[in-house]
Design an enzyme around this catalytic site. Structure first.
Site, PDB file in Angstrom:
ATOM      1  N   GLU A  57       0.827  -1.206   0.000  1.00 53.60           N
ATOM      2  CA  GLU A  57       0.000   0.000   0.000  1.00 53.60           C
ATOM      3  C   GLU A  57       0.862   1.257   0.000  1.00 53.60           C
ATOM      4  O   GLU A  57       0.497   2.260  -0.618  1.00 53.60           O
ATOM      5  CB  GLU A  57      -0.965  -0.015   1.192  1.00 53.60           C
ATOM      6  CG  GLU A  57      -2.107  -1.020   1.052  1.00 53.60           C
ATOM      7  CD  GLU A  57      -1.677  -2.464   1.323  1.00 53.60           C
ATOM      8  OE1 GLU A  57      -0.551  -2.666   1.823  1.00 53.60           O
ATOM      9  OE2 GLU A  57      -2.467  -3.376   1.018  1.00 53.60           O
ATOM     10  N   HIS A 126     -11.041  -6.363   8.313  1.00 53.46           N
ATOM     11  CA  HIS A 126     -11.792  -6.083   7.082  1.00 53.46           C
ATOM     12  C   HIS A 126     -13.051  -5.275   7.389  1.00 53.46           C
ATOM     13  O   HIS A 126     -14.038  -5.369   6.683  1.00 53.46           O
ATOM     14  CB  HIS A 126     -12.212  -7.379   6.372  1.00 53.46           C
ATOM     15  CG  HIS A 126     -11.073  -8.218   5.905  1.00 53.46           C
ATOM     16  ND1 HIS A 126     -10.314  -8.993   6.756  1.00 53.46           N
ATOM     17  CD2 HIS A 126     -10.539  -8.401   4.668  1.00 53.46           C
ATOM     18  CE1 HIS A 126      -9.387  -9.631   6.069  1.00 53.46           C
ATOM     19  NE2 HIS A 126      -9.487  -9.286   4.806  1.00 53.46           N
TER      20      HIS A 126
END
Lengths: 334, 427
Positions: A57, A126
């Site tokens: 990321e 998540h």
């Protein structure tokens, strides 16, 4: 059209219009993203404009910033908002400040898309809602749509913006609105009036809220999934609440907030993120600063708890109509 | 319950290795570990060679100038005398500029300064080897890029002084220049961040079918940042047209290069694991820096991918005006660096060619010094950092500009509040 299709459509519209628009992220290319938001883009626009990235990321954010400073309009997907932290430094120290530190010479027209929030049994990696972290950063615009129409229009605005935009997609409502009750099925967007999404180019302006339900008794400030929970909760509580969908949290539409709270005199702010120092605290402070003499009762917060997001107890973590109902009661009783 | 420190008697206790430099203050300077191959002894692979062919070069040192200043071997870029003299002038200018600005900081005219003493060749020779249109993503010690690209020194000084003429509106630390037209990307104080950005810029250039390449610099210490590794991964994966320089000046403030992993292998050798081309270069040899940069640039321009270049050098001065190197390493260590001074070496080369002499060198030194002084005088007309807050007030309203393209309501309100505060103060 559901929200995923609307987001996909926004990509198509913008990639068709401007060949500086590129899309990148983990699995966004051949596979079209784990939620399929970028499906078909690589086939149409080629591998050099739509491509998979390494699982990095920090790298995705860093190279996307570089592309943006070159003059492209990258749309970078972070597969889950929970994974945005390795790219956080690049977003908050770099993307957010390059315009400022170069006195406007360089800008970063970068859109960072990321599915966020709970309600899909994603466990603590998540399910998070990190929007307050970005709301705190000068130079970042943070957008959170609550329906397919807005998702497409706001995403097009984000891509066209010359500033970095963090675009959080409430994944719980990708397929249809969620009323906050875990035992009820989601109604698909196609069966929903708000799901009407034009095919071509249109924008929903960043920084403008929408009044999604008019009322006199109480103002509910919400965004993303929580707009739907707020509507359901107001209905269940049988109160005449005005529900404001903020759509953008920075810059927040202060006029819409003030107008509503001054009318109703009562305010409940809701979000799914943890409570302490959440964006609700900012909303409560703004309402207190600007509407104090119109308030009949303290501003209430209905939020997630100050714990990591649990997997099996998700239903008890999620601020549903019962938690909102308690907040309504407190806001109305005083 | 056994205590935490209890161990099985037949196994040795584990211990930790914490790297330490060879010498600390009070010790004799010790550069004995430095292996220096003879100039000209390292082969030069073809620009189109497979990356693996360069990997032996990651463990040696590309050198062109020998101990007598003679250019030798396959890496000799065979530059004409005018180019050599321009590089020499640029390096002398950087040195004079550094000296003046260092002194200006000591005089309280600015808050901070960072010299590149002993490392002038790293940026200057690279700038000469790149095209003017290529984009540079520098760290804070590549002021030589701007000097070599003919950037006005007054502009640099205005930035250092954060004065009224500062095009960055007093927002950046001194030395954190930025100029898009000169291909000099804005410097960040968060180290390593510019590395993946350079790769992204280069990828953008490739996506658009442009012919410009990018070059990035990072310090040996910052190669430990995740950004370094993600940048090299992306650069390798997409064969981005980028040159990735690691300036190994061996000191990250007070931490020697061993703390960043430099004891285990070379920084150039990072290229091996990523499968990209790598070179280890004598960073005090302007010709070697030029040749390696040109080699990597030609490779990038031919879509053959990135090159990681370790510029092996030594930071002669402190990290910045805020530290004293004598507190953590032997006094005068930099002056004893076995690879010498880059300016002296280039000068000796030119003298050897019969294209330079002491008299001309002295005259040039005096000339650049006068130019620097004149620029300083000019810049100070627009204020210095201290004076800026008193005699040369900048428009405080600019503080709220450029946060966003258009100023949102909350910044407009805060701007108005600040103006009101200042009005109240005046009364």
């Amino acid at each position: 059209m559901n929200m995923i299709q609307a987001i996909n459509s926004a990509h198509h519209v913008m990639m068709e219009r401007d060949d500086s628009t590129v899309a990148l992220g983990e699995d966004v290319g051949f596979f079209g993203g784990v939620f399929r938001a970028t499906e078909g883009l690589q086939k149409t626009y080629g591998r050099s404009r739509v491509f998979d990235t390494p699982i990095s990321e920090g790298g995705i954010m860093g190279v996307a910033i570089g592309m943006a400073t070159y003059g492209l309009r990258p749309i970078a997907e972070i597969q889950f908002a929970d994974y945005i932290y390795p790219g956080f430094d690049q977003i908050v120290s770099e993307a957010a400040r390059i315009r400022y530190r170069t006195a406007g010479e360089w800008c970063v027209p970068l859109t960072i898309r990321s599915p966020y929030g709970g309600g899909i049994f994603g466990g603590q990696t998540h399910s998070q809602s990190p929007e307050a972290l970005f709301a705190h950063i000068a130079g970042i615009t943070t957008v959170i749509p609550s329906n397919p129409h807005d998702a497409k229009g706001l995403l097009i605005s984000a891509i066209e913006s010359n500033d970095p935009v963090v675009f959080f997609e409430p994944k719980r409502i990708y397929n249809g609105p969620f009323d906050g009750f875990f035992d009820r099925p989601v109604t698909p967007w196609a069966k929903h009036e708000a799901s009407e999404v034009p095919e071509g180019h249109y924008t929903v302006p960043i920084g403008k809220a929408a009044v999604v339900r008019e009322g006199e008794q109480l103002t509910i400030l919400a965004y993303g999934t929580m707009v739907h929970v707020a509507l359901a909760a107001a209905e269940a509580a049988g109160i005449d609440a005005e529900v404001i969908d903020l759509r953008t949290i920075v810059p927040v539409d202060i006029e819409a907030i003030e107008q509503s709270v001054k009318k109703t005199g009562r305010c409940v702010v809701v979000h799914e993120a943890t409570r302490t120092a959440g964006f609700g605290a900012e909303l409560a402070a703004l309402v207190q600063e600007r509407c104090f003499y119109h308030l009949e009762a303290p501003v209430q917060r209905a939020t997630g708890w100050d714990t990591p997001y649990p997997h099996s107890l998700e239903w008890a973590y999620f601020p549903g109509p019962i938690r909102l109902g308690t907040a309504f009661k407190q806001a109305l009783e005083d | 319950m056994p205590s935490k420190t209890e161990r099985r008697s037949n196994r040795p206790a584990l211990s930790l290795h914490v790297p330490e430099p060879e010498a600390r203050p009070g010790d004799e300077v010790d550069f004995s570990r430095i292996e220096i191959p003879a100039a000209g002894s390292v082969p030069r692979p073809d620009v189109s060679a497979p990356a693996a062919d360069t990997h032996p070069l990651c463990f040696t040192l590309v050198r062109v100038l020998d101990e007598d200043g003679k250019a030798t071997g396959p890496w000799d870029p065979r530059l004409d005398a005018d180019t050599l003299r321009r590089m020499l002038k640029d390096m002398l200018t950087v040195r004079a500029f550094d000296e003046r600005m260092f002194r200006a900081q000591r005089q309280g005219k600015t808050s901070f300064y960072m010299k590149s003493l002993g490392e002038e060749a790293v940026a200057v020779a690279a700038a000469h080897a790149l095209d003017g249109e290529d984009m540079c993503f520098p760290t804070y010690r590549q002021q030589g890029l701007l000097v070599a690209r003919g950037y006005p020194m007054v502009e640099m000084m205005n930035q250092i002084y954060s004065n009224r003429g500062d095009r960055l509106k007093g927002r950046q630390l001194p030395i954190m220049y930025s100029d898009k037209k000169k291909g000099f990307f804005s410097i960040s104080g968060n180290l390593g961040t510019q590395y993946p950005q350079a790769v992204g810029w280069a990828m953008g250039s490739a996506i658009k079918g442009d012919s410009r390449i990018a070059a990035a610099w990072i310090g040996d210490g910052s190669t430990a940042e995740g950004d370094f590794h993600s940048a090299v991964t992306f650069a390798g994966v997409y064969r981005a047209p980028v040159i990735l320089n690691v300036v190994n000046n061996q000191w990250a403030i007070s931490s020697f290069s061993g703390i960043a992993g430099g004891e285990l292998t070379t920084f150039a050798a990072r290229a091996v694991g990523y499968g990209i081309a790598g070179l280890r270069v004598d960073g005090n040899d302007a010709l070697a820096v030029y040749a390696a940069t040109r080699w990597a640039a030609d490779r990038a321009r031919s879509n053959l991918g990135p090159t990681l270049i370790e510029m092996f050098t030594y930071r002669v001065e402190g990290h910045s005006t805020s530290d004293d190197p004598n507190a953590y390493r032997p006094q005068g260590a930099g002056r004893q660096w076995p690879l010498g001074d880059p300016i002296e070496r280039l000068k000796r080369h030119l003298v050897g060619l019969g294209e330079w002499d002491d008299a001309r060198h002295e005259a040039l030194t005096a000339k650049v010094d006068a130019e620097v002084r004149a620029a300083q005088k000019e810049a100070e007309k627009q204020g210095t950092l201290v004076a800026s807050t008193i005699d040369f007030p900048q428009d405080v309203r600019t503080m709220f500009e450029d946060v966003y393209e258009e100023m949102p309501w909350h910044l407009k309100e805060q701007q108005a509040q600040m103006v009101a505060e200042l009005e109240a103060k005046k009364k």
